[in-house]
Design a protein around this motif. Structure first.
Motif, PDB file in Angstrom:
ATOM      1  N   LEU A  64      -3.711  14.787  -4.671  1.00  0.00           N
ATOM      2  CA  LEU A  64      -4.427  13.531  -4.859  1.00  0.00           C
ATOM      3  C   LEU A  64      -3.982  12.483  -3.849  1.00  0.00           C
ATOM      4  O   LEU A  64      -2.778  12.277  -3.637  1.00  0.00           O
ATOM      5  CB  LEU A  64      -4.199  12.994  -6.275  1.00  0.00           C
ATOM      6  N   PRO A  65      -4.929  11.776  -3.223  1.00  0.00           N
ATOM      7  CA  PRO A  65      -4.562  10.712  -2.276  1.00  0.00           C
ATOM      8  C   PRO A  65      -3.778   9.581  -2.925  1.00  0.00           C
ATOM      9  O   PRO A  65      -2.914   8.969  -2.303  1.00  0.00           O
ATOM     10  CB  PRO A  65      -5.925  10.228  -1.766  1.00  0.00           C
ATOM     11  N   GLY A  66      -4.098   9.248  -4.191  1.00  0.00           N
ATOM     12  CA  GLY A  66      -3.279   8.303  -4.945  1.00  0.00           C
ATOM     13  C   GLY A  66      -3.692   6.851  -4.856  1.00  0.00           C
ATOM     14  O   GLY A  66      -4.750   6.489  -4.325  1.00  0.00           O
ATOM     15  N   GLU A  67      -2.798   6.001  -5.375  1.00  0.00           N
ATOM     16  CA  GLU A  67      -3.107   4.584  -5.575  1.00  0.00           C
ATOM     17  C   GLU A  67      -3.398   3.829  -4.287  1.00  0.00           C
ATOM     18  O   GLU A  67      -4.125   2.833  -4.314  1.00  0.00           O
ATOM     19  CB  GLU A  67      -1.944   3.899  -6.298  1.00  0.00           C
ATOM     20  N   SER A  68      -2.847   4.252  -3.175  1.00  0.00           N
ATOM     21  CA  SER A  68      -3.072   3.517  -1.925  1.00  0.00           C
ATOM     22  C   SER A  68      -4.562   3.449  -1.595  1.00  0.00           C
ATOM     23  O   SER A  68      -5.027   2.478  -0.986  1.00  0.00           O
ATOM     24  CB  SER A  68      -2.299   4.159  -0.774  1.00  0.00           C
ATOM     25  N   PHE A  69      -5.320   4.458  -2.010  1.00  0.00           N
ATOM     26  CA  PHE A  69      -6.758   4.438  -1.761  1.00  0.00           C
ATOM     27  C   PHE A  69      -7.503   3.629  -2.819  1.00  0.00           C
ATOM     28  O   PHE A  69      -8.618   3.167  -2.572  1.00  0.00           O
ATOM     29  CB  PHE A  69      -7.291   5.866  -1.639  1.00  0.00           C
ATOM     30  N   HIS A  70      -6.900   3.430  -3.980  1.00  0.00           N
ATOM     31  CA  HIS A  70      -7.434   2.456  -4.931  1.00  0.00           C
ATOM     32  C   HIS A  70      -7.329   1.056  -4.331  1.00  0.00           C
ATOM     33  O   HIS A  70      -8.284   0.276  -4.363  1.00  0.00           O
ATOM     34  CB  HIS A  70      -6.639   2.477  -6.242  1.00  0.00           C
ATOM     35  N   TYR A  71      -6.148   0.744  -3.799  1.00  0.00           N
ATOM     36  CA  TYR A  71      -5.889  -0.615  -3.310  1.00  0.00           C
ATOM     37  C   TYR A  71      -6.857  -1.021  -2.200  1.00  0.00           C
ATOM     38  O   TYR A  71      -7.206  -2.199  -2.066  1.00  0.00           O
ATOM     39  CB  TYR A  71      -4.458  -0.736  -2.803  1.00  0.00           C
ATOM     40  N   GLN A  72      -7.310  -0.052  -1.409  1.00  0.00           N
ATOM     41  CA  GLN A  72      -8.229  -0.366  -0.317  1.00  0.00           C
ATOM     42  C   GLN A  72      -9.533  -0.971  -0.810  1.00  0.00           C
ATOM     43  O   GLN A  72     -10.188  -1.721  -0.099  1.00  0.00           O
ATOM     44  CB  GLN A  72      -8.516   0.892   0.505  1.00  0.00           C
ATOM     45  N   LEU A  73      -9.932  -0.630  -2.024  1.00  0.00           N
ATOM     46  CA  LEU A  73     -11.189  -1.147  -2.583  1.00  0.00           C
ATOM     47  C   LEU A  73     -10.968  -2.135  -3.724  1.00  0.00           C
ATOM     48  O   LEU A  73     -11.919  -2.543  -4.383  1.00  0.00           O
ATOM     49  CB  LEU A  73     -12.062   0.014  -3.056  1.00  0.00           C
ATOM     50  N   ALA A  74      -9.732  -2.510  -3.967  1.00  0.00           N
ATOM     51  CA  ALA A  74      -9.460  -3.532  -4.982  1.00  0.00           C
ATOM     52  C   ALA A  74      -9.895  -4.898  -4.466  1.00  0.00           C
ATOM     53  O   ALA A  74      -9.773  -5.177  -3.265  1.00  0.00           O
ATOM     54  CB  ALA A  74      -7.975  -3.553  -5.321  1.00  0.00           C
ATOM     55  N   PRO A  75     -10.435  -5.746  -5.336  1.00  0.00           N
ATOM     56  CA  PRO A  75     -10.698  -7.121  -4.919  1.00  0.00           C
ATOM     57  C   PRO A  75      -9.446  -7.733  -4.296  1.00  0.00           C
ATOM     58  O   PRO A  75      -8.325  -7.488  -4.768  1.00  0.00           O
ATOM     59  CB  PRO A  75     -11.075  -7.822  -6.234  1.00  0.00           C
ATOM     60  N   LEU A  76      -9.618  -8.516  -3.253  1.00  0.00           N
ATOM     61  CA  LEU A  76      -8.475  -9.021  -2.493  1.00  0.00           C
ATOM     62  C   LEU A  76      -7.482  -9.764  -3.366  1.00  0.00           C
ATOM     63  O   LEU A  76      -6.269  -9.649  -3.189  1.00  0.00           O
ATOM     64  CB  LEU A  76      -8.979  -9.925  -1.359  1.00  0.00           C
ATOM     65  N   PHE A  77      -7.981 -10.521  -4.343  1.00  0.00           N
ATOM     66  CA  PHE A  77      -7.091 -11.305  -5.185  1.00  0.00           C
ATOM     67  C   PHE A  77      -6.357 -10.443  -6.210  1.00  0.00           C
ATOM     68  O   PHE A  77      -5.475 -10.925  -6.912  1.00  0.00           O
ATOM     69  CB  PHE A  77      -7.861 -12.431  -5.894  1.00  0.00           C
ATOM     70  N   ARG A  78      -6.726  -9.146  -6.316  1.00  0.00           N
ATOM     71  CA  ARG A  78      -6.083  -8.236  -7.260  1.00  0.00           C
ATOM     72  C   ARG A  78      -5.048  -7.327  -6.605  1.00  0.00           C
ATOM     73  O   ARG A  78      -4.226  -6.732  -7.302  1.00  0.00           O
ATOM     74  CB  ARG A  78      -7.126  -7.341  -7.921  1.00  0.00           C
ATOM     75  N   GLN A  79      -5.095  -7.196  -5.289  1.00  0.00           N
ATOM     76  CA  GLN A  79      -4.307  -6.162  -4.629  1.00  0.00           C
ATOM     77  C   GLN A  79      -2.805  -6.317  -4.885  1.00  0.00           C
ATOM     78  O   GLN A  79      -2.126  -5.363  -5.263  1.00  0.00           O
ATOM     79  CB  GLN A  79      -4.613  -6.146  -3.135  1.00  0.00           C
ATOM     80  N   ASP A  80      -2.276  -7.505  -4.672  1.00  0.00           N
ATOM     81  CA  ASP A  80      -0.840  -7.714  -4.895  1.00  0.00           C
ATOM     82  C   ASP A  80      -0.483  -7.538  -6.362  1.00  0.00           C
ATOM     83  O   ASP A  80       0.561  -6.973  -6.701  1.00  0.00           O
ATOM     84  CB  ASP A  80      -0.419  -9.109  -4.411  1.00  0.00           C
ATOM     85  N   GLU A  81      -1.354  -8.021  -7.259  1.00  0.00           N
ATOM     86  CA  GLU A  81      -1.112  -7.902  -8.696  1.00  0.00           C
ATOM     87  C   GLU A  81      -1.009  -6.439  -9.115  1.00  0.00           C
ATOM     88  O   GLU A  81      -0.095  -6.044  -9.861  1.00  0.00           O
ATOM     89  CB  GLU A  81      -2.236  -8.589  -9.463  1.00  0.00           C
ATOM     90  N   LEU A  82      -1.925  -5.613  -8.624  1.00  0.00           N
ATOM     91  CA  LEU A  82      -1.936  -4.204  -9.003  1.00  0.00           C
ATOM     92  C   LEU A  82      -0.690  -3.477  -8.521  1.00  0.00           C
ATOM     93  O   LEU A  82      -0.153  -2.601  -9.212  1.00  0.00           O
ATOM     94  CB  LEU A  82      -3.193  -3.517  -8.449  1.00  0.00           C
ATOM     95  N   LYS A  83      -0.222  -3.833  -7.342  1.00  0.00           N
ATOM     96  CA  LYS A  83       0.953  -3.169  -6.783  1.00  0.00           C
ATOM     97  C   LYS A  83       2.223  -3.513  -7.558  1.00  0.00           C
ATOM     98  O   LYS A  83       3.187  -2.748  -7.547  1.00  0.00           O
ATOM     99  CB  LYS A  83       1.114  -3.557  -5.313  1.00  0.00           C
ATOM    100  N   LYS A  84       2.221  -4.650  -8.244  1.00  0.00           N
ATOM    101  CA  LYS A  84       3.427  -5.116  -8.928  1.00  0.00           C
ATOM    102  C   LYS A  84       3.394  -4.901 -10.445  1.00  0.00           C
ATOM    103  O   LYS A  84       4.386  -5.164 -11.130  1.00  0.00           O
ATOM    104  CB  LYS A  84       3.624  -6.621  -8.646  1.00  0.00           C
ATOM    105  N   ILE A  85       2.287  -4.409 -10.964  1.00  0.00           N
ATOM    106  CA  ILE A  85       2.129  -4.318 -12.424  1.00  0.00           C
ATOM    107  C   ILE A  85       3.117  -3.331 -13.025  1.00  0.00           C
ATOM    108  O   ILE A  85       3.309  -2.221 -12.524  1.00  0.00           O
ATOM    109  CB  ILE A  85       0.688  -3.925 -12.788  1.00  0.00           C
ATOM    110  N   ASN A  86       3.754  -3.765 -14.106  1.00  0.00           N
ATOM    111  CA  ASN A  86       4.616  -2.895 -14.910  1.00  0.00           C
ATOM    112  C   ASN A  86       3.915  -2.665 -16.249  1.00  0.00           C
ATOM    113  O   ASN A  86       3.797  -3.575 -17.062  1.00  0.00           O
ATOM    114  CB  ASN A  86       5.985  -3.544 -15.111  1.00  0.00           C
TER     115      ASN A  86
END
Length: 212
Positions: free
Chosen positions: A18-40
């Motif tokens: 699986l390519p994984g989350e990095s390819f999710h982040y490419q299509l995440a809304p810009l204001f969500r990208q940092d939030e998604l990477k830091k979510i616990n």
């Protein structure tokens, strides 16, 4: 892409990492990208859901099915997505959730669907859902039966169009939590796919890209 060509690729798709989350982040809304990477997720107590990215034949070509959700008071109102829904206690696992909900929403029998592989899970902050997608295929063109309370319409897109890089752009959309916000999105002849659905599709596109 011809459907016969797609079926010849299924065994290879099953084996690809699986390519994984990095390819999710490419299509995440810009204001969500940092939030998604830091979510616990440990403190989120998310709801769980399963969705199906369904491939099927139509006029000899491979297609992918999307749904247009009904307009309602909720964060995913009137959005284009994959069929699927919330985990229920009757489900043995989230794959069963995805297949059951797909049958309920678009009328494709659970027994006719072959799951090619589970994809990378995806957390959706506005609705607090952890979504498990499943790339799947059926051998015959489906007769769709819409769940009228949930689904407004079926949107059938050729797989070749879904994989075409030229259909990736930015769009200005209205969401439940923001108005006229710019997001990366796919535009399939006026059908705008963004957010979680676009993020899942981004990973699917990379899976196919890695076949060559």
């Amino acid at each position: 892409m011809d459907f016969s060509s797609l079926t010849s690729l299924v065994s290879k798709l099953k084996k690809i990492e699986l390519p994984g989350e990095s390819f999710h982040y490419q299509l995440a809304p810009l204001f969500r990208q940092d939030e998604l990477k830091k979510i616990n997720l440990s403190g989120k107590d998310p709801n769980y859901a399963g969705v199906v990215s369904l491939l099927y034949p139509k006029n000899g070509k491979a297609y992918m099915a999307f749904i247009l959700r009904k307009t309602y008071k909720g964060v995913h109102s009137n959005q284009i997505g994959f069929p699927g829904g919330r985990y229920e206690e009757v489900d043995k696992n989230l794959m069963q959730t995805a297949l059951r909900e797909t049958e309920e929403e678009i009328g494709v029998s659970v027994n006719s669907i072959q799951v090619i592989k589970p994809l990378t899970e995806l957390y959706i902050p506005p609705s607090n859902f952890l979504v498990h997608p499943y790339l799947s295929i059926i051998d015959v063109e489906p007769i769709f039966v819409l769940q009228e309370s949930e689904v407004e319409n079926i949107i059938e897109i050729p797989l070749s169009v879904c994989l075409d890089q030229n259909n990736l752009n930015t769009e200005f959309i209205d969401a439940s939590y923001a108005k006229n916000v710019e997001v990366p999105a796919f535009n399939f002849e006026g059908h705008v796919v963004w957010g979680a659905t676009a993020m899942i599709l981004s990973e699917i596109r990379e899976l196919f890209a890695r076949l060559s």
